[in-house]
Design a protein around this motif. Sequence first.
Motif, PDB file in Angstrom:
ATOM      1  N   GLY A  97      -4.359   3.888   3.522  1.00  0.00           N
ATOM      2  CA  GLY A  97      -3.418   2.939   2.914  1.00  0.00           C
ATOM      3  C   GLY A  97      -4.156   2.586   1.523  1.00  0.00           C
ATOM      4  O   GLY A  97      -4.886   1.909   1.789  1.00  0.00           O
ATOM      5  N   ILE A 127       0.632   5.470   0.948  1.00  0.00           N
ATOM      6  CA  ILE A 127      -0.415   6.221   2.306  1.00  0.00           C
ATOM      7  C   ILE A 127      -0.461   7.655   1.776  1.00  0.00           C
ATOM      8  O   ILE A 127       0.311   8.321   1.151  1.00  0.00           O
ATOM      9  CB  ILE A 127       0.593   6.353   3.419  1.00  0.00           C
ATOM     10  N   HIS A 139       0.896  -1.337   0.122  1.00  0.00           N
ATOM     11  CA  HIS A 139       0.025   0.009   0.067  1.00  0.00           C
ATOM     12  C   HIS A 139       0.888   1.409  -0.039  1.00  0.00           C
ATOM     13  O   HIS A 139       2.165   1.264   0.402  1.00  0.00           O
ATOM     14  CB  HIS A 139      -1.012  -0.183   1.312  1.00  0.00           C
TER      15      HIS A 139
END
Length: 157
Positions: free
Chosen positions: A117, A68, A66
């Motif tokens: 995320g 952010i 992921h």
Amino acid sequence: AAFLERHRLSGEEAARLLLDAYEYRGLVKHTGGCHCGAVRFEVWASPDLHVFNCNCSICTKKQNRHFIVPASRFKLLKGAENLTTYTFNTHRAQHTFCKTCGVQSFYTPRSNPDGYGIAPHCLDDGTVHSVVLEDINGKEWEKAVKEHKTIRDMSKP
């Protein structure tokens, strides 16, 4: 006027487009969602993504890579009623996923509860130029986050 006509935009839509372009200079609007399409979102982020590859227990099981973003740059377009949440341990991370297909296209990370995320593999094609993958030692979460120089700032506007 020609731009409005060519893109079939109202004056209000064109104004919003200009405001977005001004507010998010250097960023692009990515769109994405889950597999079945019940959950859709948009997120303003760099076309060059800094993606975390975490080895904590849940990220390992889900292959949760992921990047952010601040909450202010994320917008859920549809599917709020189709999301469910899983938490464990400190219950700070909110692992949201689609009730229908089970895909987690975004979540609220423990490291950045003021942001999201985003799973880059859930973005629609065409807006990502490059991906830099950074391993993070989530097995030793407290130590890794404390030692990381920029992760906490990634959810700040």
